[in-house]
Design a protein around this motif. Structure first.
Motif, PDB file in Angstrom:
ATOM      1  N   VAL A 189       0.986  -1.177  -0.064  1.00  0.00           N
ATOM      2  CA  VAL A 189       0.044   0.083   0.013  1.00  0.00           C
ATOM      3  C   VAL A 189       0.708   1.364  -0.124  1.00  0.00           C
ATOM      4  O   VAL A 189       0.706   2.277  -0.629  1.00  0.00           O
ATOM      5  CB  VAL A 189      -0.835  -0.070   1.216  1.00  0.00           C
ATOM      6  CG1 VAL A 189      -1.762   1.268   1.227  1.00  0.00           C
ATOM      7  CG2 VAL A 189      -1.964  -1.034   1.260  1.00  0.00           C
ATOM      8  N   GLY A 190       1.920   1.231   0.766  1.00  0.00           N
ATOM      9  CA  GLY A 190       2.719   2.429   0.830  1.00  0.00           C
ATOM     10  C   GLY A 190       1.765   3.762   1.273  1.00  0.00           C
ATOM     11  O   GLY A 190       1.109   3.540   2.180  1.00  0.00           O
ATOM     12  N   LYS A 191       2.311   4.941   0.528  1.00  0.00           N
ATOM     13  CA  LYS A 191       1.654   5.969   0.896  1.00  0.00           C
ATOM     14  C   LYS A 191       0.222   5.877   0.173  1.00  0.00           C
ATOM     15  O   LYS A 191      -0.528   6.959   0.352  1.00  0.00           O
ATOM     16  CB  LYS A 191       2.420   7.270   0.551  1.00  0.00           C
ATOM     17  CG  LYS A 191       2.633   7.374  -1.197  1.00  0.00           C
ATOM     18  CD  LYS A 191       3.460   8.540  -1.357  1.00  0.00           C
ATOM     19  CE  LYS A 191       3.656   8.507  -2.943  1.00  0.00           C
ATOM     20  NZ  LYS A 191       4.623   9.742  -3.170  1.00  0.00           N
ATOM     21  N   GLY A 192      -0.353   5.103  -0.393  1.00  0.00           N
ATOM     22  CA  GLY A 192      -1.471   4.916  -1.021  1.00  0.00           C
ATOM     23  C   GLY A 192      -1.338   4.736  -2.592  1.00  0.00           C
ATOM     24  O   GLY A 192      -0.433   5.135  -3.083  1.00  0.00           O
ATOM     25  N   TRP A 193      -2.613   4.305  -3.078  1.00  0.00           N
ATOM     26  CA  TRP A 193      -2.805   4.124  -4.326  1.00  0.00           C
ATOM     27  C   TRP A 193      -3.333   5.535  -5.001  1.00  0.00           C
ATOM     28  O   TRP A 193      -4.134   6.034  -4.369  1.00  0.00           O
ATOM     29  CB  TRP A 193      -3.537   2.882  -4.735  1.00  0.00           C
ATOM     30  CG  TRP A 193      -2.639   1.567  -4.749  1.00  0.00           C
ATOM     31  CD1 TRP A 193      -2.249   1.177  -3.482  1.00  0.00           C
ATOM     32  CD2 TRP A 193      -2.210   0.685  -5.887  1.00  0.00           C
ATOM     33  NE1 TRP A 193      -1.525  -0.071  -3.914  1.00  0.00           N
ATOM     34  CE2 TRP A 193      -1.573  -0.317  -5.381  1.00  0.00           C
ATOM     35  CE3 TRP A 193      -2.597   0.776  -7.086  1.00  0.00           C
ATOM     36  CZ2 TRP A 193      -0.958  -1.431  -5.896  1.00  0.00           C
ATOM     37  CZ3 TRP A 193      -1.692  -0.287  -7.941  1.00  0.00           C
ATOM     38  CH2 TRP A 193      -1.265  -1.310  -7.340  1.00  0.00           C
ATOM     39  N   GLN A 194      -3.283   5.526  -6.179  1.00  0.00           N
ATOM     40  CA  GLN A 194      -4.006   6.778  -7.162  1.00  0.00           C
ATOM     41  C   GLN A 194      -4.654   6.361  -8.120  1.00  0.00           C
ATOM     42  O   GLN A 194      -4.207   5.169  -8.821  1.00  0.00           O
ATOM     43  CB  GLN A 194      -2.807   7.499  -7.754  1.00  0.00           C
ATOM     44  CG  GLN A 194      -1.768   8.384  -6.691  1.00  0.00           C
ATOM     45  CD  GLN A 194      -0.862   9.422  -7.265  1.00  0.00           C
ATOM     46  OE1 GLN A 194      -1.244  10.384  -7.781  1.00  0.00           O
ATOM     47  NE2 GLN A 194       0.425   9.043  -7.079  1.00  0.00           N
ATOM     48  N   ALA A 195      -5.935   6.550  -8.200  1.00  0.00           N
ATOM     49  CA  ALA A 195      -6.636   6.293  -9.318  1.00  0.00           C
ATOM     50  C   ALA A 195      -6.559   7.455 -10.415  1.00  0.00           C
ATOM     51  O   ALA A 195      -6.940   8.403 -10.148  1.00  0.00           O
ATOM     52  CB  ALA A 195      -8.020   6.033  -8.907  1.00  0.00           C
ATOM     53  N   ARG A 247      -6.681   4.009 -14.885  1.00  0.00           N
ATOM     54  CA  ARG A 247      -5.260   3.567 -14.708  1.00  0.00           C
ATOM     55  C   ARG A 247      -4.989   3.509 -13.222  1.00  0.00           C
ATOM     56  O   ARG A 247      -5.112   4.943 -12.716  1.00  0.00           O
ATOM     57  CB  ARG A 247      -4.347   4.116 -15.651  1.00  0.00           C
ATOM     58  CG  ARG A 247      -2.851   3.677 -15.465  1.00  0.00           C
ATOM     59  CD  ARG A 247      -2.015   3.989 -16.607  1.00  0.00           C
ATOM     60  NE  ARG A 247      -1.783   5.624 -16.507  1.00  0.00           N
ATOM     61  CZ  ARG A 247      -1.027   6.235 -16.007  1.00  0.00           C
ATOM     62  NH1 ARG A 247       0.097   5.597 -15.156  1.00  0.00           N
ATOM     63  NH2 ARG A 247      -0.841   7.458 -15.891  1.00  0.00           N
ATOM     64  N   PHE A 248      -4.318   2.686 -12.616  1.00  0.00           N
ATOM     65  CA  PHE A 248      -3.900   2.789 -11.117  1.00  0.00           C
ATOM     66  C   PHE A 248      -2.475   3.151 -11.066  1.00  0.00           C
ATOM     67  O   PHE A 248      -1.582   2.188 -11.658  1.00  0.00           O
ATOM     68  CB  PHE A 248      -4.472   1.469 -10.488  1.00  0.00           C
ATOM     69  CG  PHE A 248      -6.002   1.437 -10.314  1.00  0.00           C
ATOM     70  CD1 PHE A 248      -6.786   2.420  -9.574  1.00  0.00           C
ATOM     71  CD2 PHE A 248      -6.533   0.397 -11.133  1.00  0.00           C
ATOM     72  CE1 PHE A 248      -8.151   2.171  -9.622  1.00  0.00           C
ATOM     73  CE2 PHE A 248      -7.885   0.434 -11.122  1.00  0.00           C
ATOM     74  CZ  PHE A 248      -8.765   1.134 -10.606  1.00  0.00           C
ATOM     75  N   VAL A 249      -2.063   3.845 -10.066  1.00  0.00           N
ATOM     76  CA  VAL A 249      -0.597   4.224  -9.903  1.00  0.00           C
ATOM     77  C   VAL A 249      -0.233   3.760  -8.663  1.00  0.00           C
ATOM     78  O   VAL A 249      -0.783   4.238  -7.633  1.00  0.00           O
ATOM     79  CB  VAL A 249      -0.460   5.672 -10.089  1.00  0.00           C
ATOM     80  CG1 VAL A 249       1.259   5.842  -9.921  1.00  0.00           C
ATOM     81  CG2 VAL A 249      -0.883   6.119 -11.525  1.00  0.00           C
ATOM     82  N   ALA A 250       0.734   2.653  -8.526  1.00  0.00           N
ATOM     83  CA  ALA A 250       1.077   2.180  -7.438  1.00  0.00           C
ATOM     84  C   ALA A 250       1.875   2.988  -6.319  1.00  0.00           C
ATOM     85  O   ALA A 250       2.802   4.088  -7.131  1.00  0.00           O
ATOM     86  CB  ALA A 250       1.697   0.801  -7.556  1.00  0.00           C
TER      87      ALA A 250
END
Length: 443
Positions: free
Chosen positions: A80-86, A387-390
């Motif tokens: 997860v880290g600092k969070g995913w971006q949609a 698109r999802f950015v990890a």
């Protein structure tokens, strides 16, 4: 008369002679060396049997063991880290930004809890509910709330296995969820509720084809961690007793060798004073215990145990223990590269493939049904595109990494978008920020 060493020669030849001919695949051959070895003939059912006890023991390890807590947090932060971006791919930029921001609000608060559950319990369930305002909400439910005891044949090829319902084609069609999690105070047992599969998300890493429920990621190391904790406690008690210096006086005459102290029966408790010197009578002897001997070897043994636990948990030794005394730039980078490769695989298959992507599709459907977006006909594909950015990765030496990325871009081996995505950023967002910065400087 025979040569006296003949019996020894015959014994040597017997030992050197092969005890049996090796042929075929030794892993499947019989023999005494395989006596007592564990085998798993049906891994799908074995995981169903083991998942409950393994999850309970993993929970205890996470709460009570520093290694267990570290394994859970290391993997959760990696996934997860600092969070995913949609990043919505809708052609209208304002609509894309609105969709992305709204979706991130739905999932952001649940991602860390979901990742911890996947590591600790081996699986996580999220139920999709519609609130009074016709907006979709996520409800994370404990794994045991999907009734693991419910298994039966429904006829015509349909079946329920450990609370998950399959149709005749083997597709998941529903989940049977208990109204309350087992062990919840002040609740009575009620029958499980059938929840359609489109309203549930099941996130787990299947180890075998046909596996129905997940197995705790700590399963390979739980027993090793338990033994390691026992050895650590024993070593700690040994260190405590090492600070207690005990002397034993041997006095053949029974006169306590001239010492004074508190007598208890035939024994005398003697206190030693700094700098005191005693001349013992002839035949008397004093020896001291050495409870701290062998501690250095014990510490090395404990490190070896930590390395085995780290390997079984998929972490590096440094990640598990925080011990960087033997690490250098090269070894740290090699270890992190291997860990990152596996973490990226799990990010793609679990977080994005089993959670974010199906959740986005269901969320768009709910928004369309509520009339907040016009996702009908040809426009539906525009709203579904995303698109999802990890989360990005921090390296050991950022200066070298940046220089390497710049060289790769200039050589045509990488694109800017690939490099920016690897750092957990969206290139469109980055370019917009750079344009604002340039505009501010020009002004």
């Amino acid at each position: 008369m025979s040569w006296p060493f003949a019996p020894f020669q015959r014994l040597a030849r017997r030992i050197a002679r092969p005890t049996g001919k090796r042929s075929g695949i030794e892993a499947g051959a019989p023999g005494r060396r395989w006596t007592g070895a564990s085998t798993v003939t049906d891994p799908r059912n074995s995981t169903l049997v083991a998942r409950g006890p393994a999850a309970a023991r993993a929970t205890a390890a996470v709460l009570n063991s520093p290694q267990g807590a570290r394994i859970e947090e290391a993997w959760a932060s990696a996934l997860v880290g600092k969070g995913w971006q949609a990043r919505s791919r809708h052609p209208d930029a304002d609509t894309a930004r609105t969709l992305s921001a709204a979706f991130e609000l739905v999932v952001a608060q649940h991602l860390v809890t979901l990742a911890r559950a996947v590591v600790r319990d081996g699986e996580a369930f999220a139920r999709l509910r519609i609130g009074p305002d016709d907006r979709m909400r996520l409800q994370l439910i404990p794994a045991e709330q999907v009734d693991p005891t419910l298994t039966r044949d429904l006829g015509n090829g349909a079946r329920i296995v450990s609370g998950i319902e399959f149709d005749a084609d083997g597709e998941v069609v529903a989940y049977h969820v208990l109204p309350e999690a087992p062990g919840t105070p002040f609740t009575a047992y009620l029958a499980a509720v059938r929840v359609p599969a489109r309203d549930m998300l099941h996130v787990f890493d299947p180890l075998f084809p046909g596996q129905v429920r997940g197995l705790s990621w700590l399963a390979p190391v739980l027993l090793k961690m338990r033994d390691r904790d026992g050895a650590s406690d024993a070593l700690l008690m040994q260190l405590k007793t090492a600070s207690l210096l005990t002397g034993f006086i041997r006095d053949p005459d029974g006169t306590f060798a001239g010492f004074e102290g508190e007598a208890q029966g035939n024994a005398l408790n003697v206190a030693l004073e700094p700098g005191a010197m005693r001349i013992l009578p002839q035949g008397a002897d004093v020896t001291f215990s050495t409870p701290g001997s062998g501690l250095a070897q014990a510490v090395e043994f404990m490190r070896a145990q930590d390395r085995e636990i780290a390997a079984g948990a998929g972490l590096t030794y440094e990640q598990l223990t925080g011990d960087l005394s033997e690490a250098n730039y090269s070894s740290a980078r090699v270890g992190l590269l291997e860990f990152r490769r596996r973490a990226e695989m799990l990010q793609k298959t679990l977080i994005e493939g089993q959670f974010l992507a199906p959740l986005w599709r269901r969320w768009i459907e709910v928004e369309a049904l509520a009339g907040r977006i016009e996702a009908t006909g040809a426009a539906r594909d525009d709203f579904m595109a995303v698109r999802f950015v990890a989360p990005g990765w921090q390296w050991v030496d950022p200066a070298k990494e940046v220089a390497a990325d710049v060289a790769a871009i200039e050589a045509g081996l990488k694109s800017r978008e690939e490099v920016v995505a690897g750092r957990g950023r969206d290139i469109d967002e980055l370019d917009a920020e750079r344009a604002r910065d340039a505009g501010g400087e020009a002004a």
